[in-house]
Motif scaffolding. Structure first.
Motif, PDB file in Angstrom:
ATOM      1  N   UNK A   1      48.661  31.013  60.861  1.00 36.81           N
ATOM      2  CA  UNK A   1      49.830  31.656  60.289  1.00 36.81           C
ATOM      3  C   UNK A   1      49.527  32.798  59.347  1.00 36.81           C
ATOM      4  N   UNK A   2      48.261  33.091  59.085  1.00 26.14           N
ATOM      5  CA  UNK A   2      47.895  34.171  58.183  1.00 26.14           C
ATOM      6  C   UNK A   2      47.948  35.533  58.850  1.00 26.14           C
ATOM      7  N   UNK A   3      47.939  36.573  58.041  1.00 23.57           N
ATOM      8  CA  UNK A   3      48.139  37.921  58.567  1.00 23.57           C
ATOM      9  C   UNK A   3      46.916  38.489  59.280  1.00 23.57           C
ATOM     10  N   UNK A   4      45.737  37.875  59.149  1.00 22.11           N
ATOM     11  CA  UNK A   4      44.561  38.366  59.857  1.00 22.11           C
ATOM     12  C   UNK A   4      44.350  37.670  61.190  1.00 22.11           C
ATOM     13  N   UNK A   5      45.162  36.667  61.500  1.00 22.99           N
ATOM     14  CA  UNK A   5      45.056  36.021  62.802  1.00 22.99           C
ATOM     15  C   UNK A   5      45.578  36.962  63.878  1.00 22.99           C
ATOM     16  N   UNK A   6      45.361  36.601  65.129  1.00 18.81           N
ATOM     17  CA  UNK A   6      45.875  37.430  66.215  1.00 18.81           C
ATOM     18  C   UNK A   6      47.394  37.529  66.141  1.00 18.81           C
ATOM     19  N   UNK A   7      48.045  36.414  65.847  1.00 16.71           N
ATOM     20  CA  UNK A   7      49.506  36.405  65.703  1.00 16.71           C
ATOM     21  C   UNK A   7      49.930  37.283  64.539  1.00 16.71           C
ATOM     22  N   UNK A   8      49.229  37.146  63.418  1.00 14.39           N
ATOM     23  CA  UNK A   8      49.573  37.926  62.239  1.00 14.39           C
ATOM     24  C   UNK A   8      49.394  39.410  62.452  1.00 14.39           C
ATOM     25  N   UNK A   9      48.368  39.804  63.188  1.00 14.85           N
ATOM     26  CA  UNK A   9      48.131  41.220  63.431  1.00 14.85           C
ATOM     27  C   UNK A   9      49.162  41.820  64.388  1.00 14.85           C
ATOM     28  N   UNK A  10      49.639  41.012  65.336  1.00 13.53           N
ATOM     29  CA  UNK A  10      50.701  41.515  66.211  1.00 13.53           C
ATOM     30  C   UNK A  10      51.994  41.727  65.434  1.00 13.53           C
ATOM     31  N   UNK A  11      52.198  40.894  64.415  1.00 14.29           N
ATOM     32  CA  UNK A  11      53.333  41.058  63.508  1.00 14.29           C
ATOM     33  C   UNK A  11      54.667  41.146  64.217  1.00 14.29           C
ATOM     34  N   UNK A  12      55.419  42.222  63.913  1.00 18.17           N
ATOM     35  CA  UNK A  12      56.765  42.376  64.440  1.00 18.17           C
ATOM     36  C   UNK A  12      56.820  42.568  65.939  1.00 18.17           C
ATOM     37  N   UNK A  13      55.678  42.866  66.565  1.00 15.95           N
ATOM     38  CA  UNK A  13      55.700  43.062  68.016  1.00 15.95           C
ATOM     39  C   UNK A  13      56.076  41.793  68.761  1.00 15.95           C
ATOM     40  N   UNK A  14      55.738  40.643  68.180  1.00 16.75           N
ATOM     41  CA  UNK A  14      56.083  39.364  68.807  1.00 16.75           C
ATOM     42  C   UNK A  14      56.999  38.530  67.935  1.00 16.75           C
ATOM     43  N   UNK A  15      57.251  38.956  66.705  1.00 19.21           N
ATOM     44  CA  UNK A  15      58.054  38.151  65.790  1.00 19.21           C
ATOM     45  C   UNK A  15      57.369  36.853  65.409  1.00 19.21           C
ATOM     46  N   UNK A  16      56.029  36.822  65.513  1.00 13.61           N
ATOM     47  CA  UNK A  16      55.313  35.593  65.204  1.00 13.61           C
ATOM     48  C   UNK A  16      55.573  34.491  66.209  1.00 13.61           C
ATOM     49  N   UNK A  17      55.998  34.862  67.411  1.00 17.09           N
ATOM     50  CA  UNK A  17      56.394  33.868  68.408  1.00 17.09           C
ATOM     51  C   UNK A  17      55.313  33.689  69.469  1.00 17.09           C
ATOM     52  N   UNK A  18      54.937  32.456  69.694  1.00 13.55           N
ATOM     53  CA  UNK A  18      54.044  32.148  70.805  1.00 13.55           C
ATOM     54  C   UNK A  18      54.257  30.706  71.230  1.00 13.55           C
ATOM     55  N   UNK A  19      53.829  30.419  72.443  1.00 16.04           N
ATOM     56  CA  UNK A  19      54.041  29.106  73.023  1.00 16.04           C
ATOM     57  C   UNK A  19      52.793  28.698  73.782  1.00 16.04           C
ATOM     58  N   UNK A  20      52.430  27.423  73.702  1.00 18.21           N
ATOM     59  CA  UNK A  20      51.259  26.970  74.443  1.00 18.21           C
ATOM     60  C   UNK A  20      51.509  25.599  75.048  1.00 18.21           C
ATOM     61  N   UNK A  21      50.779  25.334  76.112  1.00 15.15           N
ATOM     62  CA  UNK A  21      50.847  24.025  76.752  1.00 15.15           C
ATOM     63  C   UNK A  21      49.431  23.610  77.099  1.00 15.15           C
TER      64      UNK A  21
END
Length: 485
Positions: A273-293
């Motif tokens: 959930x931090x800003x240096x993670x892949x999710x954090x760096x994408x930021x507003x491009x994904x809205x912090x949204x991801x899904x996994x199975x």
């Protein structure tokens, strides 16, 4: 055909009561079933029960997010278990090694949170912890359970990378390789990439890392651990390719000296959930949204990892995401209790709550295999489970598991359900293979839960397998289902 409006006040009241009762029935999650049936085979469990979880739909207000680049685009990757990687073969000691990695992972998470709690005790202003405490390689955790295939550089060089929901860094092993562990793909060579750009020492990105120094004007990073695991190298901006989508200027660690338990993987894709993670760096491009199975290694299929608003499923069961300012990397959820056979085990709800200084609480973690509960909670849960399985032949404990059964020769068995009761109200009933797992080829199955050495609870990846899990960071929710995968 038209119906007349009821003119009698009594009749009107009766209609109103019937409507409210129907609405309440629809809003109330269905109770979990009491028992499941399993087909027992020498190496795996198969579930023949289709009930997974009730459905709870959010209002449109919960689902609406400002349109971004990935609003209608979803990046989708296949997920592989580490045993399915090329040139990495499971052997007879694989189970013991997995549990050993798991113990190291749990000890690391607890230590990180303990350090955060110690800092909190000295500073009651409850500030957000320095990001540097969350820059980890994941090597000590031994979290190499599930992998994705991504392209690194220009032209993209395909690499297997570990996914880790508790880490805030993206890194790969790099040439020149002073010391590298074995990986399935050739080690990435920055000289062959036209998009590789070293980060200068004075950059804001470099300032956010711990244990940094400067060499020839370039930012260097180092992350080391007490067990001897570490990664060292240079920080760079590089292009990451997923399918047909190129993501430029992702800050990655280019590790020239590495040691750890990531045999097979080229590095780590931090999804914390931090800003240096892949999710954090994408930021507003994904809205912090991801899904996994996560799909079990016992199956022939692969799991999935998806990024973007389009990855958020319709009809999922949603619960609140809890933020711990002392540990922003982790995804906390509100767990109210656990159930066995459709009956909630009498455990105080406070057992699972996040403390004032950021300790305890319940973390969803892809890198931990076995779910951990505080000792008193685990013992109450275990005793409730064994009380309803006293008809099954017991086996001796194996490794960290103290509740095992000798199912050799059985074709099918009847076992009580295991459920998570969430603070928001929904109940998640696990597939049977997510709580009774084979530990050898001789028919020994164990309850895949263990006591936590602290007050921290961890929902491990065994319990998450086969259930679509979605993280909606922008709106602060975690979703389960609605489909098995």
């Amino acid at each position: 055909m038209f119906l007349k409006h009821p003119s009698s006040p009594l009749l009107l009241l009766l209609h109103l009561l019937l409507f409210l009762a129907a609405a309440a029935a629809l809003a109330r999650p269905s109770p979990p079933p009491n028992f499941l049936y399993l087909n027992v085979k020498p190496t795996k469990l198969e579930l023949n029960h289709t009930h997974i979880l009730p459905t709870l739909n959010f209002s449109d207000a919960h689902l609406q997010v400002t349109a971004q680049k990935f609003h209608n685009t979803t990046l989708k990757l296949n997920l592989l278990h580490r045993d399915k990687l090329p040139h990495v073969h499971a052997h007879r000691h694989a189970f013991n090694e997995r549990i050993k990695r798991d113990a190291i992972r749990v000890a690391t998470l607890i230590r990180r949170l303990s350090h955060a709690a110690a800092a909190a005790a000295q500073d009651n202003s409850y500030k957000v912890a320095n990001f540097a405490t969350d820059v980890v390689s994941g090597m000590e955790e031994g979290s190499g359970e599930f992998f994705v295939r991504v392209g690194v550089g220009s032209p993209p060089r395909s690499q297997y990378m570990v996914i880790d929901s508790g880490s805030d860094i993206v890194w790969v092993q790099c040439q020149p390789c002073t010391q590298c562990y074995q990986q399935s793909d050739p080690v990435f060579n920055p000289a062959d990439s036209s998009s590789f750009a070293g980060v200068s020492c004075g950059s804001a990105v470099c300032d956010r890392l711990d244990n940094t120094d400067c060499h020839a004007g370039r930012c260097r990073y180092e992350v080391s651990y007490g067990d001897g695991s570490y990664t060292k190298g240079t920080l760079a901006l590089e292009t990451i390719t997923m399918g047909q989508v190129m993501i430029r200027d992702v800050a990655i660690g280019c590790g020239h000296t590495n040691q750890g338990m990531f045999i097979g993987a080229a590095g780590l894709l931090g999804l914390g959930g931090g800003s240096m993670s892949f999710i954090g760096q994408l930021g507003g491009q994904t809205g912090g949204a991801f899904s996994y199975c996560l799909v079990s290694r016992d199956t022939g299929s692969t799991g999935t990892l998806e990024f973007g608003r389009g990855a958020m499923p319709v009809g999922a069961t949603w619960i609140s995401l809890i933020r711990n300012p002392r540990a922003p990397s982790f995804y906390y959820i509100g767990l109210a209790g656990v159930g066995v056979g459709g009956v909630r085990v009498p455990i105080p709800e406070e057992t699972f709550q996040l403390s004032e200084y950021g300790t305890n609480g319940v973390v969803m973690d892809t890198g931990t295999a076995v779910t951990r509960l505080p000792t008193a909670a685990y013992e109450a849960f275990r005793d409730a489970f064994t009380a309803q399985t006293n008809n099954l032949p017991r086996a001796g404990g194996v490794s960290i598991f103290d509740t095992c059964f000798d199912l050799n020769g059985f074709e099918s068995i009847r076992v009580p359900t295991v459920s998570f009761y969430f603070s928001d109200g929904p109940v998640l009933t696990l597939p049977a293979k997510n709580f009774l797992i084979p530990v050898n080829g001789a028919g020994t199955f164990c309850l895949a839960f263990a006591p936590s050495p602290s007050g921290l609870s961890i929902i491990g990846n065994i319990q998450q397998e086969g259930i679509q899990i979605s993280i909606d960071g922008a709106n602060g929710f975690v979703g389960f289902g609605p489909n098995v995968c």
